[in-house]
Write a protein that holds these residues in place. Sequence first.
Motif, PDB file in Angstrom:
ATOM      1  N   VAL A 113      -0.123  -6.610  -6.784  1.00 24.20           N
ATOM      2  CA  VAL A 113       0.749  -7.779  -6.603  1.00 24.20           C
ATOM      3  C   VAL A 113       0.018  -9.081  -6.888  1.00 24.20           C
ATOM      4  O   VAL A 113       0.657 -10.135  -6.994  1.00 24.20           O
ATOM      5  N   SER A 114      -1.298  -9.031  -7.040  1.00 23.07           N
ATOM      6  CA  SER A 114      -2.054 -10.213  -7.447  1.00 23.07           C
ATOM      7  C   SER A 114      -1.954 -10.463  -8.949  1.00 23.07           C
ATOM      8  O   SER A 114      -2.355 -11.545  -9.408  1.00 23.07           O
ATOM      9  N   CYS A 115      -1.463  -9.489  -9.692  1.00 20.59           N
ATOM     10  CA  CYS A 115      -1.259  -9.669 -11.126  1.00 20.59           C
ATOM     11  C   CYS A 115      -0.042 -10.563 -11.370  1.00 20.59           C
ATOM     12  O   CYS A 115       0.805 -10.736 -10.491  1.00 20.59           O
ATOM     13  N   ASP A 116       0.063 -11.103 -12.576  1.00 22.34           N
ATOM     14  CA  ASP A 116       1.160 -12.018 -12.891  1.00 22.34           C
ATOM     15  C   ASP A 116       2.505 -11.307 -12.916  1.00 22.34           C
ATOM     16  O   ASP A 116       3.519 -11.872 -12.485  1.00 22.34           O
ATOM     17  N   LEU A 117       2.531 -10.115 -13.434  1.00 20.39           N
ATOM     18  CA  LEU A 117       3.738  -9.301 -13.480  1.00 20.39           C
ATOM     19  C   LEU A 117       3.376  -7.881 -13.076  1.00 20.39           C
ATOM     20  O   LEU A 117       2.251  -7.432 -13.314  1.00 20.39           O
ATOM     21  N   VAL A 118       4.348  -7.190 -12.473  1.00 19.29           N
ATOM     22  CA  VAL A 118       4.103  -5.827 -11.994  1.00 19.29           C
ATOM     23  C   VAL A 118       5.205  -4.910 -12.504  1.00 19.29           C
ATOM     24  O   VAL A 118       6.397  -5.181 -12.292  1.00 19.29           O
ATOM     25  N   VAL A 119       4.791  -3.816 -13.149  1.00 17.48           N
ATOM     26  CA  VAL A 119       5.705  -2.744 -13.550  1.00 17.48           C
ATOM     27  C   VAL A 119       5.375  -1.530 -12.694  1.00 17.48           C
ATOM     28  O   VAL A 119       4.223  -1.111 -12.610  1.00 17.48           O
ATOM     29  N   THR A 120       6.372  -0.977 -12.033  1.00 18.46           N
ATOM     30  CA  THR A 120       6.148   0.197 -11.197  1.00 18.46           C
ATOM     31  C   THR A 120       7.053   1.344 -11.616  1.00 18.46           C
ATOM     32  O   THR A 120       8.207   1.136 -12.001  1.00 18.46           O
ATOM     33  N   ALA A 121       6.526   2.546 -11.528  1.00 18.71           N
ATOM     34  CA  ALA A 121       7.362   3.737 -11.665  1.00 18.71           C
ATOM     35  C   ALA A 121       8.269   3.827 -10.442  1.00 18.71           C
ATOM     36  O   ALA A 121       7.886   3.444  -9.336  1.00 18.71           O
ATOM     37  N   ASP A 122       9.479   4.335 -10.637  1.00 14.53           N
ATOM     38  CA  ASP A 122      10.407   4.415  -9.504  1.00 14.53           C
ATOM     39  C   ASP A 122       9.921   5.355  -8.415  1.00 14.53           C
ATOM     40  O   ASP A 122      10.243   5.181  -7.230  1.00 14.53           O
ATOM     41  N   ASP A 123       9.123   6.355  -8.780  1.00  9.63           N
ATOM     42  CA  ASP A 123       8.642   7.320  -7.799  1.00  9.63           C
ATOM     43  C   ASP A 123       7.225   7.022  -7.304  1.00  9.63           C
ATOM     44  O   ASP A 123       6.644   7.816  -6.561  1.00  9.63           O
ATOM     45  N   ALA A 124       6.661   5.882  -7.704  1.00  7.71           N
ATOM     46  CA  ALA A 124       5.352   5.496  -7.176  1.00  7.71           C
ATOM     47  C   ALA A 124       5.479   5.207  -5.675  1.00  7.71           C
ATOM     48  O   ALA A 124       6.500   4.696  -5.213  1.00  7.71           O
ATOM     49  N   VAL A 125       4.436   5.517  -4.923  1.00 12.00           N
ATOM     50  CA  VAL A 125       4.434   5.297  -3.480  1.00 12.00           C
ATOM     51  C   VAL A 125       3.549   4.090  -3.170  1.00 12.00           C
ATOM     52  O   VAL A 125       2.386   4.031  -3.575  1.00 12.00           O
ATOM     53  N   TRP A 126       4.134   3.130  -2.449  1.00 14.79           N
ATOM     54  CA  TRP A 126       3.436   1.902  -2.089  1.00 14.79           C
ATOM     55  C   TRP A 126       3.282   1.833  -0.574  1.00 14.79           C
ATOM     56  O   TRP A 126       4.229   2.088   0.167  1.00 14.79           O
ATOM     57  N   ASN A 127       2.088   1.455  -0.121  1.00 14.65           N
ATOM     58  CA  ASN A 127       1.881   1.323   1.320  1.00 14.65           C
ATOM     59  C   ASN A 127       0.617   0.513   1.596  1.00 14.65           C
ATOM     60  O   ASN A 127      -0.399   0.690   0.925  1.00 14.65           O
ATOM     61  N   LEU A 128       0.708  -0.380   2.558  1.00 12.40           N
ATOM     62  CA  LEU A 128      -0.468  -1.056   3.097  1.00 12.40           C
ATOM     63  C   LEU A 128      -0.881  -0.296   4.355  1.00 12.40           C
ATOM     64  O   LEU A 128      -0.222  -0.387   5.393  1.00 12.40           O
ATOM     65  N   ALA A 129      -1.972   0.437   4.242  1.00 11.34           N
ATOM     66  CA  ALA A 129      -2.357   1.372   5.299  1.00 11.34           C
ATOM     67  C   ALA A 129      -3.314   0.770   6.323  1.00 11.34           C
ATOM     68  O   ALA A 129      -3.692   1.452   7.281  1.00 11.34           O
ATOM     69  N   GLU A 130      -3.700  -0.499   6.146  1.00 14.65           N
ATOM     70  CA  GLU A 130      -4.756  -1.046   6.992  1.00 14.65           C
ATOM     71  C   GLU A 130      -4.358  -1.148   8.467  1.00 14.65           C
ATOM     72  O   GLU A 130      -5.110  -0.709   9.352  1.00 14.65           O
ATOM     73  N   VAL A 131      -3.227  -1.756   8.763  1.00 16.67           N
ATOM     74  CA  VAL A 131      -2.849  -1.938  10.169  1.00 16.67           C
ATOM     75  C   VAL A 131      -2.720  -0.594  10.895  1.00 16.67           C
ATOM     76  O   VAL A 131      -3.232  -0.445  12.014  1.00 16.67           O
ATOM     77  N   PRO A 132      -2.066   0.425  10.311  1.00 18.94           N
ATOM     78  CA  PRO A 132      -2.058   1.726  10.987  1.00 18.94           C
ATOM     79  C   PRO A 132      -3.459   2.305  11.215  1.00 18.94           C
ATOM     80  O   PRO A 132      -3.656   3.109  12.136  1.00 18.94           O
ATOM     81  N   ASN A 133      -4.427   1.888  10.388  1.00 15.12           N
ATOM     82  CA  ASN A 133      -5.804   2.336  10.576  1.00 15.12           C
ATOM     83  C   ASN A 133      -6.592   1.441  11.531  1.00 15.12           C
ATOM     84  O   ASN A 133      -7.764   1.709  11.810  1.00 15.12           O
ATOM     85  N   GLY A 134      -5.964   0.344  12.000  1.00 18.74           N
ATOM     86  CA  GLY A 134      -6.593  -0.452  13.039  1.00 18.74           C
ATOM     87  C   GLY A 134      -7.100  -1.818  12.640  1.00 18.74           C
ATOM     88  O   GLY A 134      -7.760  -2.479  13.444  1.00 18.74           O
ATOM     89  N   PHE A 135      -6.810  -2.267  11.408  1.00 17.91           N
ATOM     90  CA  PHE A 135      -7.340  -3.570  11.007  1.00 17.91           C
ATOM     91  C   PHE A 135      -6.405  -4.283  10.033  1.00 17.91           C
ATOM     92  O   PHE A 135      -5.632  -3.666   9.310  1.00 17.91           O
ATOM     93  N   LEU A 136      -6.474  -5.609  10.063  1.00 18.44           N
ATOM     94  CA  LEU A 136      -5.720  -6.449   9.143  1.00 18.44           C
ATOM     95  C   LEU A 136      -6.292  -6.312   7.734  1.00 18.44           C
ATOM     96  O   LEU A 136      -7.517  -6.259   7.576  1.00 18.44           O
ATOM     97  N   PRO A 137      -5.448  -6.260   6.697  1.00 17.24           N
ATOM     98  CA  PRO A 137      -5.992  -6.317   5.342  1.00 17.24           C
ATOM     99  C   PRO A 137      -6.857  -7.559   5.169  1.00 17.24           C
ATOM    100  O   PRO A 137      -6.442  -8.663   5.533  1.00 17.24           O
ATOM    101  N   PRO A 138      -8.070  -7.421   4.627  1.00 17.51           N
ATOM    102  CA  PRO A 138      -9.014  -8.539   4.637  1.00 17.51           C
ATOM    103  C   PRO A 138      -8.868  -9.536   3.506  1.00 17.51           C
ATOM    104  O   PRO A 138      -9.595 -10.527   3.463  1.00 17.51           O
ATOM    105  N   TRP A 139      -7.963  -9.307   2.570  1.00 17.60           N
ATOM    106  CA  TRP A 139      -7.797 -10.243   1.465  1.00 17.60           C
ATOM    107  C   TRP A 139      -6.445 -10.015   0.785  1.00 17.60           C
ATOM    108  O   TRP A 139      -5.835  -8.964   0.921  1.00 17.60           O
ATOM    109  N   GLY A 140      -5.971 -11.058   0.094  1.00 17.65           N
ATOM    110  CA  GLY A 140      -4.831 -10.926  -0.798  1.00 17.65           C
ATOM    111  C   GLY A 140      -3.453 -11.110  -0.199  1.00 17.65           C
ATOM    112  O   GLY A 140      -2.456 -11.023  -0.926  1.00 17.65           O
ATOM    113  N   LEU A 141      -3.343 -11.388   1.091  1.00 19.17           N
ATOM    114  CA  LEU A 141      -2.015 -11.478   1.691  1.00 19.17           C
ATOM    115  C   LEU A 141      -1.253 -12.718   1.228  1.00 19.17           C
ATOM    116  O   LEU A 141      -0.015 -12.731   1.252  1.00 19.17           O
TER     117      LEU A 141
END
Length: 248
Positions: A113-141
């Motif tokens: 999502v830091s790129c200028d444009l994003v193309v995704t496959a419809d079946d690609a899986v997206w997830n921010l796993a940091e909080v469930p693992n116990g920590f805030l994502p450290p960059w890019g929010l």
Amino acid sequence: MIGRETRDGVAVLALDRPQRRNALSTALVEALDEALTGAAQDPEVGAIVLTGASPGFCAGSDLGEMGRCSDEAALAEHQRYPGAVARRLGLLDKPVVAAVEGFAFGGGFILAVSCDLVVTADDAVWNLAEVPNGFLPPWGLTALAARVGPVTARRLTWGFERLDGTTVQALGAADYVVPGGGALERALAVAAQLAALPPAAVAATKRFYQPMMDAGAESRDAAALRAFVENCREPGARALLNRYAGRE
């Protein structure tokens, strides 16, 4: 670690560490930084596509490498570098198009999502796993919030949902959604159209809009990094990193 080729004025850079699902080790981030510099300086290149070698785009930070950091300062430095490279994508004069197949997890999600444009496959899986693992994502929010707004960015950051490409595109985190297997082809077509435009005008457009999208990004990343390090002191997060480092 970075596959590189040029097609019709488009540099294709592929994260190529499939044995670790293209996880962002320091060596891979260094290779990506170098590849971006080369593409930015190449007069034959008008646009860049960033993708990942099969099985997916990127599984995020290398948790084993993170867990082996000797102290908190080393852990912070480990995450400071990929944050800087992600911010740099918006500062390049040449447009960068992400092509996401398979998965985009954690830092891989943010890198896309830091790129200028994003193309995704419809079946690609997206997830921010940091909080469930116990920590805030450290960059890019900041880049995520610029795309989807702060309320949806917060929802995505909590990471309790795994979303497919169609949903991610509907939320605004991706620009184009295509059937599985077609992300690179579509990204190349979009990038070729951008590369055919007058380069000075393309660069001026990026420079004009970038302050609206990343205002305060460096300071916000610094704050997120401090919170991340503090979170990693908690027993659950520490146990996770020790496990990936082979200490348990």
